[in-house]
Design an enzyme around this catalytic site. Structure first.
Site, mmCIF file in Angstrom:
data_model
loop_
_atom_site.group_PDB
_atom_site.id
_atom_site.type_symbol
_atom_site.label_atom_id
_atom_site.label_comp_id
_atom_site.label_asym_id
_atom_site.label_seq_id
_atom_site.Cartn_x
_atom_site.Cartn_y
_atom_site.Cartn_z
ATOM 1 N N GLY A 2 55.493 67.716 -50.144
ATOM 2 C CA GLY A 2 55.709 69.142 -50.408
ATOM 3 C C GLY A 2 56.947 69.650 -49.692
ATOM 4 N N ASN A 93 49.643 62.207 -56.624
ATOM 5 C CA ASN A 93 49.085 60.866 -56.882
ATOM 6 C C ASN A 93 47.681 61.004 -57.458
ATOM 7 O OD1 ASN A 93 51.186 59.254 -55.974
ATOM 8 N ND2 ASN A 93 50.327 58.951 -53.928
ATOM 9 N N ALA A 124 58.885 59.504 -48.628
ATOM 10 C CA ALA A 124 58.940 60.620 -47.683
ATOM 11 C C ALA A 124 57.952 60.362 -46.562
ATOM 12 C CB ALA A 124 58.600 61.927 -48.381
ATOM 13 N N LYS A 179 51.757 55.323 -62.895
ATOM 14 C CA LYS A 179 51.872 55.631 -61.465
ATOM 15 C C LYS A 179 50.548 55.323 -60.764
ATOM 16 C CE LYS A 179 53.905 57.279 -57.773
ATOM 17 N NZ LYS A 179 53.651 58.569 -57.186
ATOM 18 N N ASN A 183 49.914 52.814 -57.654
ATOM 19 C CA ASN A 183 49.281 53.288 -56.423
ATOM 20 C C ASN A 183 47.989 52.528 -56.128
ATOM 21 O OD1 ASN A 183 50.391 56.609 -57.144
ATOM 22 N ND2 ASN A 183 51.091 55.334 -55.465
ATOM 23 N N ASN A 247 59.399 51.054 -47.710
ATOM 24 C CA ASN A 247 58.484 52.206 -47.568
ATOM 25 C C ASN A 247 57.154 51.824 -46.971
ATOM 26 O OD1 ASN A 247 59.994 54.103 -48.888
ATOM 27 N ND2 ASN A 247 58.360 54.615 -50.348
ATOM 28 N N GLU A 262 43.780 59.161 -50.175
ATOM 29 C CA GLU A 262 43.519 59.518 -51.576
ATOM 30 C C GLU A 262 42.784 58.383 -52.303
ATOM 31 O OE1 GLU A 262 47.050 62.502 -52.879
ATOM 32 O OE2 GLU A 262 47.730 60.489 -52.453
#
Ligand code: KPL
Length: 302
Positions: A2, A93, A124, A179, A183, A247, A262
């Site tokens: 965000g 996600n 991020a 996606k 994930n 990452n 999540e």
């Protein structure tokens, strides 16, 4: 995400207001701005920020980037920001986000909804409150899951003024599944083994599990009538690992910092949808249990 997305959009000329459910953090961000680290440099962005949705008016576009387990409460909070000309875009996600937004914000509506859905790939990591390191900015892909393709195209055109690549697609469900499959394969393995995304390709056991998770999730997508990948799904997900090799996945970051993950909205959704369609997903199921066990052991922060 965000803070990172808000900062980049504001820096590129959009007029952004950040709605943060935590009043003290909203105050801090309003006073101090967001510090962004990108390509070896720190820079600061100042933007409007509040915990009060009524402070922020009714913008053309609301982008939802909260963790997927908080979608329903975020939808309740942002309700005052949704005016007659507002589109609401989830870039979160997981599976089930746009359905939750629609259920809360537009109960009963089925077609031509103002809710849009999409995906974003961006590395991020939050270093401290208001300090975010961005390690790669990928495209935004968005569409209208309820068939309002004109709205999706208009929003994509507007967003493309401020974001390097934005694509409107008619079959957004396929994009959401692509996606979610990446994930579902990358996130729990990197979180549980505490490795960056690229290591999943280097360790034969992890690579075998990655492939198995992709196969399970693709089988569930197909049983739901979705053909997510045009070419080889395993190659596609391995491509994401290569692209984001350095990452630490969001689930790795969440688990290692004692935050809720999540897992329920990613692998949990795949397990539930698989069970409903008679598709077994044993590895996803096992990893849901393992991630939850680790969440339970670490100190829970929201
Ligand atoms: O979306 C991601 C995440 O970490 O949640 C990927 C694509 C796996 C990048 O790390």
């Amino acid at each position: 995400m965000g803070c990172g997305v808000s900062a980049l959009l504001q820096e590129r000329g959009a007029s952004v207001a950040l709605l943060d459910h935590r009043p003290e953090r909203a105050e801090y961000l309003k006073a101090s701005g967001i510090d962004v680290h990108q390509e070896g440099q720190w820079w600061k962005v100042r933007l409007r920020c509040s915990a009060q949705p009524t402070d922020l008016g009714t913008p053309d576009l609301v982008i939802v980037l909260v963790k997927a387990y908080a979608t329903a409460s975020a939808a309740e909070t942002l309700r005052p920001c949704v005016g007659p000309n507002t589109s609401v875009l989830t870039l979160q996600n997981g599976l089930g986000n746009w359905e939750t937004l629609q259920r809360v914000l537009e109960p009963g509506s089925k077609r031509d909804s103002s809710i849009l859905a999409g995906t974003i790939v961006m590395g991020a990591a939050t270093e401290a409150v208001g300090k975010v390191r961005i390690s790669g900015v990928g495209p935004i892909v968005l569409g209208s899951p309820t068939g309002d393709h004109d709205r999706a195209r208009r929003v994509a055109e507007e967003l493309a003024r401020f974001w390097p690549r934005v694509q409107a697609v008619e079959d957004v469900e396929a994009a959401l599944w692509r996606k979610a499959i990446a994930n579902a394969a990358i996130n729990p393995l990197t979180a549980l083994h505490e490795v960056p995304n690229g290591r999943l390709l280097e360790e034969p056991d992890l690579r075998a599990d990655l492939r198995k998770l992709v196969e399970e999730a693709v089988a569930v997508a197909r049983a739901s009538g979705i053909e997510p990948f045009e070419a080889d799904p395993i190659e596609a997900v391995e491509g994401v690992c290569r692209l984001t090799a350095a990452n630490h996945s969001s689930m790795f970051q969440d688990l290692s910092q004692g935050r809720r993950t999540e897992i329920d909205q990613i692998n949990g959704e795949i397990v539930r949808r698989g069970a409903a369609a008679g598709i077994p997903t044993p590895l996803s199921e096992a990893l849901v249990a393992q991630v939850k066990a680790r969440e339970g052991r670490s100190q829970q922060k929201p």
